[in-house]
Design a protein around this motif. Structure first.
Motif, PDB file in Angstrom:
ATOM      1  N   ILE A  98      -2.901  -6.297   5.700  1.00  0.00           N
ATOM      2  CA  ILE A  98      -1.810  -6.716   6.587  1.00  0.00           C
ATOM      3  C   ILE A  98      -0.501  -6.050   6.183  1.00  0.00           C
ATOM      4  O   ILE A  98       0.241  -5.535   7.019  1.00  0.00           O
ATOM      5  CB  ILE A  98      -1.666  -8.248   6.573  1.00  0.00           C
ATOM      6  CG1 ILE A  98      -2.886  -8.893   7.244  1.00  0.00           C
ATOM      7  CG2 ILE A  98      -0.378  -8.690   7.273  1.00  0.00           C
ATOM      8  CD1 ILE A  98      -2.950 -10.392   7.110  1.00  0.00           C
ATOM      9  N   SER A  99      -0.232  -6.031   4.877  1.00  0.00           N
ATOM     10  CA  SER A  99       1.010  -5.416   4.389  1.00  0.00           C
ATOM     11  C   SER A  99       1.059  -3.929   4.710  1.00  0.00           C
ATOM     12  O   SER A  99       2.116  -3.381   5.035  1.00  0.00           O
ATOM     13  CB  SER A  99       1.145  -5.636   2.880  1.00  0.00           C
ATOM     14  OG  SER A  99       1.338  -7.003   2.595  1.00  0.00           O
ATOM     15  N   THR A 100      -0.101  -3.270   4.624  1.00  0.00           N
ATOM     16  CA  THR A 100      -0.161  -1.842   4.935  1.00  0.00           C
ATOM     17  C   THR A 100       0.233  -1.574   6.379  1.00  0.00           C
ATOM     18  O   THR A 100       1.030  -0.677   6.672  1.00  0.00           O
ATOM     19  CB  THR A 100      -1.578  -1.294   4.675  1.00  0.00           C
ATOM     20  OG1 THR A 100      -1.883  -1.423   3.283  1.00  0.00           O
ATOM     21  CG2 THR A 100      -1.675   0.172   5.088  1.00  0.00           C
ATOM     22  N   TYR A 101      -0.321  -2.365   7.269  1.00  0.00           N
ATOM     23  CA  TYR A 101      -0.065  -2.138   8.688  1.00  0.00           C
ATOM     24  C   TYR A 101       1.252  -2.734   9.169  1.00  0.00           C
ATOM     25  O   TYR A 101       1.710  -2.428  10.265  1.00  0.00           O
ATOM     26  CB  TYR A 101      -1.235  -2.677   9.521  1.00  0.00           C
ATOM     27  CG  TYR A 101      -2.435  -1.769   9.438  1.00  0.00           C
ATOM     28  CD1 TYR A 101      -2.538  -0.645  10.251  1.00  0.00           C
ATOM     29  CD2 TYR A 101      -3.444  -1.987   8.506  1.00  0.00           C
ATOM     30  CE1 TYR A 101      -3.625   0.214  10.167  1.00  0.00           C
ATOM     31  CE2 TYR A 101      -4.529  -1.141   8.406  1.00  0.00           C
ATOM     32  CZ  TYR A 101      -4.616  -0.032   9.239  1.00  0.00           C
ATOM     33  OH  TYR A 101      -5.674   0.830   9.136  1.00  0.00           O
ATOM     34  N   MET A 102       1.858  -3.581   8.346  1.00  0.00           N
ATOM     35  CA  MET A 102       3.154  -4.157   8.709  1.00  0.00           C
ATOM     36  C   MET A 102       4.301  -3.507   7.954  1.00  0.00           C
ATOM     37  O   MET A 102       5.453  -3.946   8.059  1.00  0.00           O
ATOM     38  CB  MET A 102       3.151  -5.670   8.432  1.00  0.00           C
ATOM     39  CG  MET A 102       2.283  -6.467   9.388  1.00  0.00           C
ATOM     40  SD  MET A 102       2.842  -6.344  11.113  1.00  0.00           S
ATOM     41  CE  MET A 102       4.378  -7.254  11.013  1.00  0.00           C
ATOM     42  N   SER A 103       4.028  -2.457   7.214  1.00  0.00           N
ATOM     43  CA  SER A 103       5.050  -1.842   6.372  1.00  0.00           C
ATOM     44  C   SER A 103       6.246  -1.348   7.185  1.00  0.00           C
ATOM     45  O   SER A 103       7.401  -1.502   6.772  1.00  0.00           O
ATOM     46  CB  SER A 103       4.449  -0.683   5.562  1.00  0.00           C
ATOM     47  OG  SER A 103       3.899   0.304   6.429  1.00  0.00           O
ATOM     48  N   SER A 104       5.971  -0.763   8.365  1.00  0.00           N
ATOM     49  CA  SER A 104       7.084  -0.244   9.172  1.00  0.00           C
ATOM     50  C   SER A 104       7.941  -1.380   9.719  1.00  0.00           C
ATOM     51  O   SER A 104       9.174  -1.279   9.756  1.00  0.00           O
ATOM     52  CB  SER A 104       6.552   0.615  10.323  1.00  0.00           C
ATOM     53  OG  SER A 104       5.697  -0.137  11.165  1.00  0.00           O
ATOM     54  N   VAL A 105       7.303  -2.486  10.123  1.00  0.00           N
ATOM     55  CA  VAL A 105       8.056  -3.642  10.619  1.00  0.00           C
ATOM     56  C   VAL A 105       8.843  -4.271   9.480  1.00  0.00           C
ATOM     57  O   VAL A 105      10.015  -4.627   9.637  1.00  0.00           O
ATOM     58  CB  VAL A 105       7.100  -4.684  11.254  1.00  0.00           C
ATOM     59  CG1 VAL A 105       7.880  -5.935  11.683  1.00  0.00           C
ATOM     60  CG2 VAL A 105       6.370  -4.079  12.440  1.00  0.00           C
ATOM     61  N   ASP A 106       8.195  -4.411   8.317  1.00  0.00           N
ATOM     62  CA  ASP A 106       8.875  -4.979   7.147  1.00  0.00           C
ATOM     63  C   ASP A 106      10.101  -4.141   6.777  1.00  0.00           C
ATOM     64  O   ASP A 106      11.151  -4.680   6.395  1.00  0.00           O
ATOM     65  CB  ASP A 106       7.916  -5.044   5.953  1.00  0.00           C
ATOM     66  CG  ASP A 106       6.800  -6.066   6.149  1.00  0.00           C
ATOM     67  OD1 ASP A 106       6.952  -6.948   7.020  1.00  0.00           O
ATOM     68  OD2 ASP A 106       5.783  -5.972   5.449  1.00  0.00           O
TER      69      ASP A 106
END
Length: 491
Positions: free
Chosen positions: A249-257
């Motif tokens: 999840i963190s990998t795919y949400m890195s840009s949003v984060d």
């Protein structure tokens, strides 16, 4: 006969006088009844038109104090007053909720606000008679204005107490279904998270942001589609038994984060609060979006991995795209004009030689008399130039001056000063490259088709196209059985 007419006229005039007198008396009575008519019912309590008029006067005076402009156009003024009515009912509803939670204005806050308002108005009208005359325009005296301000500011103080209370329950808003996908309800807080992510991403990348409520609601229309597709993906992933970790999840949400981090914790907390999102809901929405991204990528990867073209398919692709595998190259100078006659003159001046062309090129380079005079090196048959331009170059020999080449941009005079002709590699020698290129050419279409099959769900949108604050007031109005009679308020 004349006497009869005179008597008749006297009777008519008398009747008109009586009717006029009665009408004036009746009008006074009707005004009183009209002011006592019910414009809303909140929690079982009737609210009169007189109370709403007081609220309107209070706001008109507040606008005067703050030097705000009240619309003068009839249509705009009607809309302005309708918004006042909605705010009036909403404030009474908020007050009911505040009182039910045991909330109250801070001690002395109302009195302080009243004095501030009076002081602001007296700054505009320091003369006592001017002050009284202004209030008289609203049917008020200094004393009744103080009473009016106290009443309205007390209600607003209850509203503030409620809005500042950190223990409010907003579940009626945030847990409400924004859309149902194959029987699965997706809560509003998921939609709000998507809207926030979309809004901030657009601002970071394009420097634009919604400038009005309507602009913001347009994002809701885009986000509801994303949310629906995301739920379809999550349901598909569950059926496939995908195990998705927090790291995934963190990998795919890195840009949003990263985007959220750009605005900082304080700004993000304020923005999330605008949508009444709790920390748990933010975490859940982030995980939901991350899972959807992961599954979307997994479907794409699986689709591409399953592509296994036959030699026949690859040979056809090789033949259809032979220019992509031709390593031949050329370097040129060219002069571009838009007028055919001028192009013919330049061709004659160049004289068909490289020396003549370059003399002309040096003369015209940077001149406004031509559309372009430029050099292009290492052009290949797959380079991003119009086909007529490339055909002219590769049909020529090194040292040729090619004239009157017409393209969509105009007429070209071209000097091919360097040419490197190389044989095209045989299919068997570059089969792996052809296969890779073929897969790349069809992967987007096949992946889109695979995803669209997942997105093809039974979807029912809820009442999602509404700002969170309006969703809240609607929920509270339902809770306190609010009924409004707007036509009565403005008749």
């Amino acid at each position: 006969m004349r006497k009869a007419l005179t008597i008749a006229l006297c009777i008519i005039l008398a009747l008109l006088f009586i009717f006029s007198t009665f009408a004036c008396s009746a009008f006074t009575v009707n005004t009183e009844k009209d002011n006592a008519s019910v414009v809303a019912t909140v929690n079982g309590t009737d609210v009169t038109k007189s109370e709403f008029k007081d609220y309107m006067n209070f706001n008109y005076i507040a606008y005067k104090i703050n030097d705000y402009t009240i619309p003068t156009d009839a249509t705009e003024l009607a809309t302005f007053n309708e918004n006042l009515f909605n705010d009036f009912v909403a404030n009474l509803t908020y007050r009911c909720e505040a009182e039910s939670l045991g909330l109250a204005p801070e001690d002395g806050s109302v009195e302080k606000s009243v004095q501030t308002m009076i002081s602001g108005l007296r700054e505009i009208y320091p003369d006592e008679s001017d002050y009284a005359a202004f209030l008289a325009e609203y049917g008020l005296t200094p004393d009744t204005f103080t009473a009016l301000a106290t009443t309205e500011l007390t209600t607003l103080a209850y509203v503030t107490a409620y809005q500042n209370n950190e223990g409010n329950d907003y579940s009626a808003v945030s847990n409400k279904a924004c859309v149902t996908v194959d029987g699965v309800d997706v809560p509003m807080y998921i939609l709000y998270y998507f809207v926030i992510a979309d809004e901030l991403n657009t601002y970071v990348n394009d420097g634009t942001y919604p400038e009005s409520s309507d602009d913001l609601l347009t994002l809701f229309d885009t986000a509801i589609t994303y949310v629906s597709n995301a739920q379809a993906l999550v349901s598909y992933g569950e059926k496939q038994g995908y195990e998705i970790t927090d790291d995934d999840i963190s990998t795919y949400m890195s840009s949003v984060d990263e985007i959220f981090g750009y605005f900082g914790d304080s700004t993000m907390h304020s923005l999330f609060s605008t949508y009444y999102l709790t920390d748990d809901q933010i975490t859940a929405a982030r995980a939901f979006m991350g899972k959807a991204y992961y599954i979307q990528n997994k479907v794409t990867e699986d689709t591409v991995a399953a592509i296994d073209p036959s030699d026949r398919t690859l040979k056809k692709y090789y033949k259809d795209n032979i220019d992509n595998y031709d390593p031949s190259s050329a370097s040129v100078y060219h002069i571009l004009v838009t007028d055919k006659t001028v192009a013919k003159q330049l061709e004659e001046q160049a004289g068909g030689t490289g020396e003549g062309f370059m003399a002309l090129y040096d003369q015209l380079k940077g001149s406004e008399s031509v559309k372009e005079a430029a050099q292009y090196t290492d052009i290949t048959k797959s380079s991003n130039f119009v086909q007529e331009f490339k055909d002219a170059i590769f049909d020529a020999k090194q040292g040729d001056v090619v004239g009157m080449v017409k393209t969509q941009y105009g007429y070209h005079l071209i000097y091919v000063y360097e040419k490197n002709d190389v044989a095209v590699p045989a299919f068997d020698d570059i089969k792996d490259q052809v296969k890779s290129d073929y897969i790349a050419s069809v992967s987007d279409t096949l992946s889109t088709d695979a995803l669209n099959k997942i997105y093809k769900t039974k979807t029912k949108k809820g009442d999602y196209r509404m700002l969170a604050e309006q969703q809240l007031i609607n929920a509270l109005e339902e809770k306190y059985n609010v009924k409004t009679h707007e036509k009565v308020a403005f008749r």
